[in-house]
Motif scaffolding. Structure first.
Motif, PDB file in Angstrom:
ATOM      1  N   THR A  76     -25.255 -16.178 -20.148  1.00  0.00           N
ATOM      2  CA  THR A  76     -25.471 -15.785 -18.756  1.00  0.00           C
ATOM      3  C   THR A  76     -26.928 -15.388 -18.537  1.00  0.00           C
ATOM      4  O   THR A  76     -27.705 -15.267 -19.496  1.00  0.00           O
ATOM      5  N   LYS A  77     -27.271 -15.149 -17.280  1.00  0.00           N
ATOM      6  CA  LYS A  77     -28.624 -14.697 -16.963  1.00  0.00           C
ATOM      7  C   LYS A  77     -28.901 -13.359 -17.648  1.00  0.00           C
ATOM      8  O   LYS A  77     -30.004 -13.122 -18.150  1.00  0.00           O
ATOM      9  N   ALA A  78     -27.910 -12.486 -17.689  1.00  0.00           N
ATOM     10  CA  ALA A  78     -28.067 -11.195 -18.361  1.00  0.00           C
ATOM     11  C   ALA A  78     -28.339 -11.393 -19.853  1.00  0.00           C
ATOM     12  O   ALA A  78     -29.149 -10.660 -20.445  1.00  0.00           O
ATOM     13  N   ASP A  79     -27.695 -12.378 -20.462  1.00  0.00           N
ATOM     14  CA  ASP A  79     -27.951 -12.687 -21.868  1.00  0.00           C
ATOM     15  C   ASP A  79     -29.384 -13.179 -22.066  1.00  0.00           C
ATOM     16  O   ASP A  79     -30.032 -12.835 -23.058  1.00  0.00           O
ATOM     17  N   LEU A  80     -29.871 -13.986 -21.136  1.00  0.00           N
ATOM     18  CA  LEU A  80     -31.256 -14.453 -21.204  1.00  0.00           C
ATOM     19  C   LEU A  80     -32.234 -13.288 -21.111  1.00  0.00           C
ATOM     20  O   LEU A  80     -33.208 -13.207 -21.865  1.00  0.00           O
ATOM     21  N   VAL A  81     -31.974 -12.394 -20.176  1.00  0.00           N
ATOM     22  CA  VAL A  81     -32.826 -11.213 -20.014  1.00  0.00           C
ATOM     23  C   VAL A  81     -32.835 -10.399 -21.307  1.00  0.00           C
ATOM     24  O   VAL A  81     -33.895  -9.968 -21.783  1.00  0.00           O
ATOM     25  N   GLU A  82     -31.677 -10.206 -21.889  1.00  0.00           N
ATOM     26  CA  GLU A  82     -31.565  -9.448 -23.135  1.00  0.00           C
ATOM     27  C   GLU A  82     -32.335 -10.133 -24.266  1.00  0.00           C
ATOM     28  O   GLU A  82     -33.035  -9.470 -25.041  1.00  0.00           O
ATOM     29  N   SER A  83     -32.244 -11.457 -24.357  1.00  0.00           N
ATOM     30  CA  SER A  83     -32.969 -12.193 -25.396  1.00  0.00           C
ATOM     31  C   SER A  83     -34.476 -12.085 -25.206  1.00  0.00           C
ATOM     32  O   SER A  83     -35.210 -11.890 -26.178  1.00  0.00           O
ATOM     33  N   VAL A  84     -34.951 -12.196 -23.970  1.00  0.00           N
ATOM     34  CA  VAL A  84     -36.386 -12.042 -23.688  1.00  0.00           C
ATOM     35  C   VAL A  84     -36.824 -10.636 -24.055  1.00  0.00           C
ATOM     36  O   VAL A  84     -37.877 -10.436 -24.669  1.00  0.00           O
ATOM     37  N   TYR A  85     -36.019  -9.662 -23.705  1.00  0.00           N
ATOM     38  CA  TYR A  85     -36.303  -8.254 -24.022  1.00  0.00           C
ATOM     39  C   TYR A  85     -36.451  -8.049 -25.535  1.00  0.00           C
ATOM     40  O   TYR A  85     -37.401  -7.430 -26.010  1.00  0.00           O
ATOM     41  N   ALA A 142     -36.335  -9.045 -16.962  1.00  0.00           N
ATOM     42  CA  ALA A 142     -35.542  -9.555 -15.838  1.00  0.00           C
ATOM     43  C   ALA A 142     -36.450 -10.229 -14.813  1.00  0.00           C
ATOM     44  O   ALA A 142     -36.113 -11.287 -14.270  1.00  0.00           O
ATOM     45  N   GLN A 143     -37.628  -9.640 -14.569  1.00  0.00           N
ATOM     46  CA  GLN A 143     -38.572 -10.235 -13.620  1.00  0.00           C
ATOM     47  C   GLN A 143     -39.087 -11.575 -14.126  1.00  0.00           C
ATOM     48  O   GLN A 143     -39.248 -12.516 -13.351  1.00  0.00           O
ATOM     49  N   ILE A 144     -39.334 -11.677 -15.426  1.00  0.00           N
ATOM     50  CA  ILE A 144     -39.799 -12.936 -16.019  1.00  0.00           C
ATOM     51  C   ILE A 144     -38.747 -14.021 -15.833  1.00  0.00           C
ATOM     52  O   ILE A 144     -39.048 -15.132 -15.384  1.00  0.00           O
ATOM     53  N   VAL A 145     -37.502 -13.712 -16.182  1.00  0.00           N
ATOM     54  CA  VAL A 145     -36.414 -14.685 -16.061  1.00  0.00           C
ATOM     55  C   VAL A 145     -36.236 -15.097 -14.593  1.00  0.00           C
ATOM     56  O   VAL A 145     -36.124 -16.291 -14.281  1.00  0.00           O
TER      57      VAL A 145
END
Length: 93
Positions: free
Chosen positions: A2-11, A22-25
């Motif tokens: 999910t988008k939340a998973d992407l944010v977590e991975s970037v983090y 979250a802003q980057i994604v």
């Protein structure tokens, strides 16, 4: 994923805060949306291509009544994976 998973991975991978991640994604998705909205192609090396295509008006049939109907023209989004992505996916057998 999910988008939340992407944010977590970037983090986790970049060290940015969760808010910055979250802003980057969101920024990446917004850029992709606006590019596709203009009808431009997105080519991501090693991943694939996103392309907006036009589908012409065509005749169809209502499956319940059998009546012939006209299906209006529209734009569709297609994705074609790169050979690199295909080989990565297929090597995990």
């Amino acid at each position: 994923m999910t988008k939340a998973d992407l944010v977590e991975s970037v983090y986790l991978k970049t060290g940015f805060s969760k808010k910055e991640s979250a802003q980057i994604v969101e920024t990446v998705f917004d850029l992709m949306k606006s590019t596709l909205e203009k009808g431009e192609k997105i080519k991501l090396a090693g991943f694939g291509n996103f392309v907006v295509k036009n589908k012409a008006t065509r005749k169809g049939r209502n499956p319940q009544t059998g009546d012939e109907i006209e299906i209006s023209s529209r734009k569709i989004l297609t994705f074609k994976p790169s050979q690199v992505l295909k080989s990565v996916i297929n090597s995990q057998d």
